[in-house]
Design a protein around this motif. Structure first.
Motif, PDB file in Angstrom:
ATOM      1  N   TYR A   1       4.950  10.603   1.360  1.00 53.07           N
ATOM      2  CA  TYR A   1       4.334   9.358   0.913  1.00 53.07           C
ATOM      3  C   TYR A   1       5.080   8.174   1.520  1.00 53.07           C
ATOM      4  CZ  TYR A   1       1.277  11.708  -2.373  1.00 53.07           C
ATOM      5  OH  TYR A   1       0.289  12.483  -2.930  1.00 53.07           O
ATOM      6  N   TYR A   2       4.302   7.251   2.065  1.00 49.49           N
ATOM      7  CA  TYR A   2       4.848   6.064   2.710  1.00 49.49           C
ATOM      8  C   TYR A   2       4.359   4.810   2.007  1.00 49.49           C
ATOM      9  CZ  TYR A   2       5.681   9.234   6.655  1.00 49.49           C
ATOM     10  OH  TYR A   2       6.098  10.275   7.452  1.00 49.49           O
TER      11      TYR A   2
ATOM     12  N   GLY B   1       0.819  -1.203   0.000  1.00 46.53           N
ATOM     13  CA  GLY B   1       0.000   0.000   0.000  1.00 46.53           C
ATOM     14  C   GLY B   1       0.850   1.248   0.000  1.00 46.53           C
ATOM     15  N   TRP B   2       0.247   2.312  -0.482  1.00 46.70           N
ATOM     16  CA  TRP B   2       0.835   3.647  -0.392  1.00 46.70           C
ATOM     17  C   TRP B   2      -0.116   4.512   0.439  1.00 46.70           C
ATOM     18  CZ3 TRP B   2       5.599   5.120  -1.828  1.00 46.70           C
ATOM     19  CH2 TRP B   2       6.274   4.348  -2.772  1.00 46.70           C
ATOM     20  N   PHE B   3       0.485   5.255   1.348  1.00 49.41           N
ATOM     21  CA  PHE B   3      -0.244   6.191   2.186  1.00 49.41           C
ATOM     22  C   PHE B   3       0.468   7.531   2.130  1.00 49.41           C
ATOM     23  CE2 PHE B   3      -3.155   3.330   4.456  1.00 49.41           C
ATOM     24  CZ  PHE B   3      -2.621   2.109   4.071  1.00 49.41           C
ATOM     25  N   ARG B   4      -0.209   8.575   2.545  1.00 50.13           N
ATOM     26  CA  ARG B   4       0.445   9.883   2.566  1.00 50.13           C
ATOM     27  C   ARG B   4       0.005  10.669   3.792  1.00 50.13           C
ATOM     28  NH1 ARG B   4      -2.610  12.672  -2.673  1.00 50.13           N
ATOM     29  NH2 ARG B   4      -4.648  13.009  -1.671  1.00 50.13           N
ATOM     30  N   GLN B   5       0.881  11.576   4.186  1.00 50.65           N
ATOM     31  CA  GLN B   5       0.588  12.400   5.352  1.00 50.65           C
ATOM     32  C   GLN B   5       1.042  13.829   5.085  1.00 50.65           C
ATOM     33  OE1 GLN B   5       2.204  10.940   9.046  1.00 50.65           O
ATOM     34  NE2 GLN B   5       0.694  12.070  10.238  1.00 50.65           N
ATOM     35  N   ALA B   6       0.088  14.727   5.084  1.00 47.66           N
ATOM     36  CA  ALA B   6       0.371  16.150   4.940  1.00 47.66           C
ATOM     37  C   ALA B   6       0.540  16.758   6.333  1.00 47.66           C
ATOM     38  CB  ALA B   6      -0.770  16.826   4.190  1.00 47.66           C
ATOM     39  N   PRO B   7       1.232  17.887   6.420  1.00 47.02           N
ATOM     40  CA  PRO B   7       1.437  18.527   7.729  1.00 47.02           C
ATOM     41  C   PRO B   7       0.120  18.803   8.449  1.00 47.02           C
ATOM     42  CG  PRO B   7       2.835  19.529   6.087  1.00 47.02           C
ATOM     43  CD  PRO B   7       1.926  18.601   5.345  1.00 47.02           C
ATOM     44  N   GLY B   8       0.039  18.382   9.705  1.00 48.38           N
ATOM     45  CA  GLY B   8      -1.147  18.618  10.506  1.00 48.38           C
ATOM     46  C   GLY B   8      -2.303  17.692  10.236  1.00 48.38           C
ATOM     47  N   LYS B   9      -2.088  16.717   9.369  1.00 46.46           N
ATOM     48  CA  LYS B   9      -3.173  15.788   9.020  1.00 46.46           C
ATOM     49  C   LYS B   9      -2.770  14.362   9.351  1.00 46.46           C
ATOM     50  CE  LYS B   9      -5.253  18.559   5.359  1.00 46.46           C
ATOM     51  NZ  LYS B   9      -5.773  18.545   3.965  1.00 46.46           N
TER      52      LYS B   9
END
Length: 123
Positions: free
Chosen positions: A93-94, A34-42
């Motif tokens: 992106y992770y 899987g690919w996941f993502r994390q934006a600042p503050g989210k």
């Protein structure tokens, strides 16, 4: 099991990037990816997933039609082709791995995680 994500960078809105995630230390063909993502503050959010054979995939509604996940079991690598990038795609992106056949969308079921790669989209 170790995951190494790469391919992030700076791109203009409308541009493309391809992320890669190389997996070592396990039987890659036995893992869903899987690919996941994390934006600042989210919170970290699901982007895309692919089953162990590559025959099953799933996408978040925000990226469907623009992103494509694929895998090369001979190279122990999963890819995320990102087209028509938007400023709201900007995030770290992770990649993640889980033993199993399906395209799992829940962050909590993934067992192994890579270190993340930054994607920056300029408007």
């Amino acid at each position: 099991v170790q995951l190494q994500a790469s391919g992030g960078g700076l791109v203009q809105a409308g541009g493309s990037l391809r992320l890669s995630c190389a997996v070592s230390g396990g039987t890659f063909s036995g893992y869903a990816m899987g690919w996941f993502r994390q934006a600042p503050g989210k919170e970290r959010e699901f982007v895309a997933a692919i089953g162990w054979s590559g025959g099953m995939s799933s996408y978040s509604t925000s990226v469907k039609g623009r992103f494509t996940i694929s895998r090369d079991n001979a190279k122990n690598t999963v890819y995320l082709q990102m087209n028509s990038l938007k400023p709201e795609d900007m995030a770290v992106y992770y990649c993640a791995a889980k033993s199993g056949a399906l395209a799992y969308t829940s962050r909590s079921v993934y067992e192994y995680w890579g270190q993340g790669t930054q994607v920056t989209v300029s408007s």
